[in-house]
Design a protein around this motif. Structure first.
Motif, mmCIF file in Angstrom:
data_model
loop_
_atom_site.group_PDB
_atom_site.id
_atom_site.type_symbol
_atom_site.label_atom_id
_atom_site.label_comp_id
_atom_site.label_asym_id
_atom_site.label_seq_id
_atom_site.Cartn_x
_atom_site.Cartn_y
_atom_site.Cartn_z
ATOM 1 N N VAL A 74 0.836 -1.199 0.000
ATOM 2 C CA VAL A 74 0.000 0.000 0.000
ATOM 3 C C VAL A 74 0.877 1.257 0.000
ATOM 4 C CG1 VAL A 74 -2.073 -0.950 1.038
ATOM 5 C CG2 VAL A 74 -0.257 -0.082 2.503
ATOM 6 N N LEU A 75 2.094 1.111 0.500
ATOM 7 C CA LEU A 75 2.998 2.273 0.496
ATOM 8 C C LEU A 75 3.206 2.804 -0.924
ATOM 9 C CD1 LEU A 75 4.811 4.109 2.232
ATOM 10 C CD2 LEU A 75 6.710 2.604 1.665
ATOM 11 N N LEU A 76 3.331 1.868 -1.867
ATOM 12 C CA LEU A 76 3.507 2.299 -3.262
ATOM 13 C C LEU A 76 2.260 3.043 -3.733
ATOM 14 C CD1 LEU A 76 5.222 2.377 -5.797
ATOM 15 C CD2 LEU A 76 4.328 0.136 -6.418
ATOM 16 N N GLY A 77 1.098 2.569 -3.320
ATOM 17 C CA GLY A 77 -0.141 3.264 -3.670
ATOM 18 C C GLY A 77 -0.146 4.672 -3.105
ATOM 19 N N ILE A 78 0.283 4.782 -1.834
ATOM 20 C CA ILE A 78 0.315 6.102 -1.197
ATOM 21 C C ILE A 78 1.258 7.037 -1.949
ATOM 22 C CG2 ILE A 78 0.995 7.345 0.898
ATOM 23 C CD1 ILE A 78 0.162 4.897 2.512
ATOM 24 N N VAL A 79 2.459 6.526 -2.255
ATOM 25 C CA VAL A 79 3.469 7.366 -2.901
ATOM 26 C C VAL A 79 3.003 7.808 -4.285
ATOM 27 C CG1 VAL A 79 5.819 7.426 -3.779
ATOM 28 C CG2 VAL A 79 5.328 6.291 -1.613
ATOM 29 N N LEU A 80 2.478 6.858 -5.054
ATOM 30 C CA LEU A 80 2.045 7.205 -6.408
ATOM 31 C C LEU A 80 0.909 8.221 -6.350
ATOM 32 C CD1 LEU A 80 2.167 3.721 -8.186
ATOM 33 C CD2 LEU A 80 3.724 5.665 -8.488
ATOM 34 N N ALA A 81 -0.047 7.994 -5.437
ATOM 35 C CA ALA A 81 -1.159 8.933 -5.327
ATOM 36 C C ALA A 81 -0.652 10.304 -4.876
ATOM 37 C CB ALA A 81 -2.195 8.399 -4.340
ATOM 38 N N TYR A 82 0.335 10.300 -3.991
ATOM 39 C CA TYR A 82 0.895 11.568 -3.524
ATOM 40 C C TYR A 82 1.585 12.302 -4.668
ATOM 41 C CZ TYR A 82 3.994 14.894 -1.306
ATOM 42 O OH TYR A 82 4.659 16.034 -0.983
ATOM 43 N N LEU A 83 2.360 11.570 -5.466
ATOM 44 C CA LEU A 83 3.088 12.192 -6.557
ATOM 45 C C LEU A 83 2.124 12.787 -7.575
ATOM 46 C CD1 LEU A 83 6.037 9.690 -7.077
ATOM 47 C CD2 LEU A 83 6.102 11.981 -6.056
ATOM 48 N N ILE A 84 0.956 12.156 -7.743
ATOM 49 C CA ILE A 84 -0.016 12.678 -8.695
ATOM 50 C C ILE A 84 -0.758 13.876 -8.096
ATOM 51 C CG2 ILE A 84 -2.143 12.160 -9.955
ATOM 52 C CD1 ILE A 84 -1.066 9.229 -10.103
ATOM 53 N N SER A 85 -1.194 13.747 -6.841
ATOM 54 C CA SER A 85 -2.075 14.769 -6.279
ATOM 55 C C SER A 85 -1.326 15.806 -5.454
ATOM 56 C CB SER A 85 -3.132 14.100 -5.397
ATOM 57 O OG SER A 85 -2.501 13.579 -4.239
ATOM 58 N N ASN A 86 -0.075 15.491 -5.107
ATOM 59 C CA ASN A 86 0.720 16.391 -4.285
ATOM 60 C C ASN A 86 0.107 16.676 -2.926
ATOM 61 O OD1 ASN A 86 3.278 17.558 -4.524
ATOM 62 N ND2 ASN A 86 2.707 18.246 -6.582
ATOM 63 N N SER A 87 -0.655 15.742 -2.411
ATOM 64 C CA SER A 87 -1.266 15.946 -1.100
ATOM 65 C C SER A 87 -1.368 14.612 -0.394
ATOM 66 C CB SER A 87 -2.654 16.570 -1.268
ATOM 67 O OG SER A 87 -3.480 16.182 -0.194
ATOM 68 N N LEU A 88 -1.212 14.631 0.922
ATOM 69 C CA LEU A 88 -1.353 13.394 1.693
ATOM 70 C C LEU A 88 -2.776 13.216 2.204
ATOM 71 C CD1 LEU A 88 1.926 12.982 3.749
ATOM 72 C CD2 LEU A 88 1.004 11.447 2.037
ATOM 73 N N ALA A 89 -3.657 14.180 1.867
ATOM 74 C CA ALA A 89 -5.022 14.080 2.358
ATOM 75 C C ALA A 89 -6.004 13.822 1.215
ATOM 76 C CB ALA A 89 -5.413 15.356 3.099
ATOM 77 N N SER A 90 -5.451 13.620 0.018
ATOM 78 C CA SER A 90 -6.326 13.474 -1.138
ATOM 79 C C SER A 90 -7.075 12.141 -1.098
ATOM 80 C CB SER A 90 -5.484 13.550 -2.400
ATOM 81 O OG SER A 90 -6.131 12.893 -3.451
ATOM 82 N N PRO A 91 -8.337 12.143 -1.558
ATOM 83 C CA PRO A 91 -9.074 10.875 -1.644
ATOM 84 C C PRO A 91 -8.402 9.906 -2.619
ATOM 85 C CG PRO A 91 -10.417 12.718 -2.433
ATOM 86 C CD PRO A 91 -9.134 13.298 -1.956
ATOM 87 N N LEU A 92 -7.603 10.461 -3.507
ATOM 88 C CA LEU A 92 -6.863 9.627 -4.457
ATOM 89 C C LEU A 92 -5.988 8.602 -3.719
ATOM 90 C CD1 LEU A 92 -6.695 9.551 -7.528
ATOM 91 C CD2 LEU A 92 -4.607 10.912 -7.376
ATOM 92 N N LEU A 93 -5.580 8.976 -2.493
ATOM 93 C CA LEU A 93 -4.744 8.084 -1.689
ATOM 94 C C LEU A 93 -5.457 6.757 -1.447
ATOM 95 C CD1 LEU A 93 -2.297 9.821 -1.016
ATOM 96 C CD2 LEU A 93 -2.863 9.559 1.389
ATOM 97 N N PHE A 94 -6.746 6.838 -1.168
ATOM 98 C CA PHE A 94 -7.495 5.609 -0.885
ATOM 99 C C PHE A 94 -7.706 4.788 -2.146
ATOM 100 C CE2 PHE A 94 -8.330 8.158 2.786
ATOM 101 C CZ PHE A 94 -8.196 7.226 3.807
ATOM 102 N N VAL A 95 -8.027 5.496 -3.220
ATOM 103 C CA VAL A 95 -8.194 4.797 -4.491
ATOM 104 C C VAL A 95 -6.886 4.106 -4.864
ATOM 105 C CG1 VAL A 95 -8.777 5.060 -6.922
ATOM 106 C CG2 VAL A 95 -9.903 6.493 -5.198
ATOM 107 N N GLY A 96 -5.789 4.863 -4.724
ATOM 108 C CA GLY A 96 -4.491 4.327 -5.113
ATOM 109 C C GLY A 96 -4.097 3.110 -4.293
ATOM 110 N N THR A 97 -4.330 3.187 -2.968
ATOM 111 C CA THR A 97 -3.903 2.081 -2.130
ATOM 112 C C THR A 97 -4.806 0.863 -2.295
ATOM 113 O OG1 THR A 97 -5.149 3.095 -0.359
ATOM 114 C CG2 THR A 97 -2.798 3.454 -0.365
#
Lengths: 258, 365
Positions: free
Chosen positions: B42-65
Motif C-alpha cells: 500500500v505504500l507504493l499506492g500512497i506514494v504514487l497517489a501523492y506524486l499525482i495529487s501532491n497531497s497526503l489528504a487526497s481521496p486519491l490516496l485511498f483509491v491508489g492504495t
C-alpha cells in the motif's frame, strides 16, 4: 426422449495436454448414471468443466434444454470430500444450509425456512442427530452424508456427485444408494463419478465410459461390456461375467488417497 | 474533550477491531501472508497517489492504495499461476519489489515530506493526536476518523456479505456453482484488507497491521469452533492486545506499536499452550488420559483371558504387568489404582481379580 444433461464437444486442456477430448454425453432425465474410467481419465475434469469450475477449451453444456449458465438453480454438485477444510469453524447444520444459498441469492440471510429444509435433508441421510456438531468431529462417511444432505437441500433437478462412495463405511454406502433411488423415483437425474466397477450394474441405469475421450455411454446392459471396458481400461480388466456383459468386474485401481 | 492519552488508546482499539474483521477470513483462507504483502505494497499506492495529487489528504490516496492492494494480489496470483514458482515464493517476490519501488520513489522525490521509511514499519501512534482534522465541527485526530471509517466499512461489509464470505471461504467450488463468484468475493475481501491496511498503516505501521490482522483471529481459531464466536473473539483479543500493549509501552517507555504487536503475540502463545481443547497442554492431557483408558482396558482384557486358567496366580499378579507387558512400574501401579478406583478390578491377596463390572467391560471390547 428428454435429456437432463447434454454435453457437446467438451474439450479441456491443461497446457497442450488434453484432459478431455471432444466428449459428447447425453443423460436422459430420471436416470442414475455412473461415469467410470481409469485414474487420470478426466472424470472429475468432466464434472468440473460441465459445472463451469474449469474453463473448457471448447464445448457446450445444456441442462434441461437450456445453457447451463441459465440453469444453475436446477443443478446440485457434491464435490469430493477432501476438497474442503473440515476444521472450518462451523456446524453440520450450517454446512447443509449453504445448499439453500443459491435460492437466497446475494444479501438475503438464511432464516427458518432454510433451517427446516436443512434439517429435513439431514433427516434423509440419517444425520439429524449431528446437526449441531462441529464438522471436524465427523467420520469420513458422515462427512459424505453431510455433503449429500447439502445437495438435497438445494432441491435441484440434476445432481452431479464426485466419488461419493470413496472410502465410506457400509452404512453410508447404503444411505447414499437409498437417497439416489429416492431421487430417481422423484424424477431427478443423478450423475456420479464412480470407481467401483463391481457395483455399477447394481446401482446405476446408465454408464459412461471415459478415458480422455468418450469410449461409450448408454444403458448399463448395452454399454457395460467387456469390449468397452477393455477399450477404456486397456488390458487391466478381468471380467467374471459369463456372457461378457453386466458381469462382476474387478479393476483394483487404487485411487490416490485411498 | 479527550486527552491525548485516551485518544491514542481509542485509535489503537478502533484499528485493532477494524483489522480483526477481515483478518478472520484471511486466516481461514490460509492467506495470512497476503496481509503482509498488502500492508507493505500500500505504500507504493500512497506514494504514487501523492506524486499525482501532491497531497497526503487526497481521496486519491485511498483509491491508489485499494488499487495497489488488489494489484498485489493479482500479481501474486499471476506469478504463482504460471506454476514456475509456488504461492509463498510469489508473495515473497512481489511485495518486496513493489515496496522497494515505493522506497526508491520516496527517497528520490519526496525527501521533504512526512513519508519516511521508519514510520512505515512501526508507525507513530504516539503522535497521532497531533495530526487533527475537523469533522462535523468536531476537532478529531485524523487516524481516529479514518480508523473509525475503516471499522464501520468492514462491519457493514461483514454484516451484508457474511453468508457469501463464509460460503466462498469454506467451499469456493460450491459458491461458484450457486452463482456467487468466488473471484468477486476474493477481490472484495482484498480491497477491504487494503483499505484497512492503509488507514491503520499511517498510525501503527505495517508490522502492527499484520500482527492485528493475523494474531487475534489465529488466537480465536484455537478457542472456538463457531465462526460468529471466532469473529467476536478476534475483535475482543485485538482490542485487549491494543490496550495492554499501550500500557506496557507506557510502563517500559517503549514503542506503542511494538508493544501492541508483542501483546498480540503473547496472547497467541498463551492460547497455543493453554486453549481448552486445542492447546498443547490440553492435547497432552487428552493423550495421557486416552493412553490410560486404553491401558485399563488392556488390563481388564488380560485378566479376563487368564482369570480361570492355571497360571492366574502369575499372570494376574501386578508384577507381571511390569515384566511381561513392559509397563514402567509407576505407570503399572497408576493403572491398577485407576482400575480399582473405577470398580473394575479388586485385589485378592496378591492377585488382581475382575469385578462383575470389569468383566462386562472386557467382554465388550
Amino acid at each position: 426422449m428428454a435429456f437432463a444433461v447434454e454435453i457437446e464437444d467438451l474439450t479441456v486442456a491443461y497446457g497442450d495436454k488434453p484432459a478431455l477430448w471432444d466428449v459428447d454425453l447425453r443423460v436422459p432425465q430420471g436416470v442414475l448414471m455412473a461415469i467410470v474410467g481409469p485414474n487420470g481419465a478426466g472424470k472429475t475434469t468432466l464434472l468440473k468443466a460441465t459445472l463451469g469450475l474449469i474453463k473448457p477449451a471448447a464445448g457446450s453444456v445444456r441442462i434441461h434444454g437450456q445453457p447451463y449458465e441459465q440453469q444453475r438453480r436446477l443443478v446440485a454438485y457434491v464435490p469430493q470430500r477432501s476438497s474442503v477444510d473440515w476444521d472450518f469453524p462451523t456446524t453440520v447444520l450450517d454446512v447443509v444450509m449453504m445448499g439453500r444459498y443459491g435460492q437466497l441469492g446475494w444479501l438475503r440471510r438464511p432464516g427458518r425456512a432454510e433451517r427446516e429444509a436443512a434439517l429435513a435433508a439431514l433427516e434423509q441421510v440419517q444425520m439429524a442427530d449431528f446437526a449441531h456438531r462441529q464438522i471436524g468431529q465427523l467420520s469420513g462417511g458422515q462427512q459424505q452424508r453431510v455433503f449429500l444432505a447439502r445437495a438435497l437441500a438445494q432441491n435441484a433437478e440434476v445432481y452431479f456427485m464426485d466419488e461419493p462412495f470413496q472410502g465410506v463405511d457400509a452404512v453410508t454406502e447404503r444411505a447414499i444408494i437409498h437417497v439416489l433411488r429416492k431421487l430417481r423415483a422423484a424424477g431427478k437425474t443423478v450423475v456420479v463419478v464412480h470407481h467401483d466397477l463391481q457395483t455399477v450394474p447394481e446401482y446405476f441405469d446408465q454408464v459412461a465410459l471415459i478415458n480422455v475421450r468418450r469410449i461409450a455411454a448408454g444403458p448399463v446392459r448395452e454399454v457395460f461390456t467387456e469390449a468397452n471396458l477393455r477399450a477404456t481400461y486397456g488390458g487391466r480388466v478381468a471380467l467374471l461375467g459369463a456372457n461378457g456383459s453386466a458381469g462382476a468386474v474387478t479393476t483394483p485401481t487404487p485411487a490416490p488417497g485411498d | 474533550m479527550l486527552t491525548p492519552q485516551l485518544e491514542v488508546q481509542l485509535i489503537a482499539v478502533i484499528i485493532a477491531a477494524a483489522c480483526a474483521l477481515p483478518g478472520v477470513f484471511l486466516v481461514l483462507r490460509r492467506m495470512a501472508m497476503l496481509s503482509d504483502a498488502i500492508s507493505h505494497t500500500v505504500l507504493l499506492g500512497i506514494v504514487l497517489a501523492y506524486l499525482i495529487s501532491n497531497s497526503l489528504a487526497s481521496p486519491l490516496l485511498f483509491v491508489g492504495t485499494a488499487a495497489m492492494g488488489v494489484i498485489t494480489v493479482w500479481l501474486v496470483e499471476m506469478v504463482s499461476g504460471s506454476r514456475l514458482v509456488r504461492e509463498d515464493a510469489a508473495i515473497g517476490l512481489v511485495f518486496p519489489a513493489l515496496f522497494s519501488i515505493a522506497v526508491l520513489l520516496i527517497s528520490r522525490y519526496t525527501g521533504n515530506i512526512h513519508l519516511d521509511t521508519d514510520s512505515v514499519l512501526l508507525g507513530e501512534l504516539a503522535f497521532a493526536p497531533f495530526d487533527r482534522i475537523e469533522l462535523l465541527g468536531i476537532d478529531l485526530p485524523r487516524a481516529l476518523i479514518f480508523g473509525g471509517g475503516a471499522l464501520i466499512l468492514n462491519a457493514i461489509l461483514l454484516a451484508l456479505f457474511y453468508k457469501e464470505l463464509k460460503l466462498a471461504t469454506f467451499d469456493p467450488a460450491l459458491a461458484a456453482t450457486l452463482g456467487f463468484s468466488p473471484a468477486i468475493i476474493h477481490y472484495g475481501l482484498m480491497t477491504s484488507v487494503s483499505l484497512t491496511a492503509v488507514t491503520a498503516f499511517d498510525a501503527v505501521g505495517s508490522i502492527l497491521v499484520i500482527a492485528l490482522m493475523v494474531a487475534p483471529p489465529a488466537t480465536a481459531y484455537l478457542l472456538t469452533d463457531r465462526l460468529p464466536r471466532m469473529i467476536g473473539l478476534s475483535v475482543a483479543i485485538g482490542v485487549a492486545a491494543a490496550l495492554s500493549g499501550y500500557w506496557v509501552a507506557r510502563w517500559f517507555d517503549v514503542s506503542i506499536a511494538g508493544a501492541m504487536a508483542t501483546m498480540a503475540g503473547i496472547g497467541f502463545g498463551a492460547a497455543w499452550l493453554f486453549a481448552p481443547q486445542r492447546g498443547i497442554v490440553a492435547q497432552a492431557l487428552q493423550h495421557r488420559s486416552r493412553r490410560e483408558r486404553f491401558a485399563v482396558q488392556m488390563l481388564t482384557l488380560h485378566l479376563l483371558n487368564h482369570e480361570s486358567t492355571g497360571d492366574a496366580a502369575i499372570e494376574c499378579h501386578p508384577r507381571h504387568l511390569i515384566e511381561e507387558l513392559r509397563w514402567p512400574p509407576a505407570f503399572a501401579n497408576a493403572i491398577v489404582r485407576r482400575a480399582e478406583q473405577s470398580g473394575l478390578v479388586r485385589r485378592q491377596g496378591d492377585v488382581l481379580c475382575l469385578t462383575e463390572q470389569g468383566r462386562a467391560l472386557a467382554r465388550d471390547l
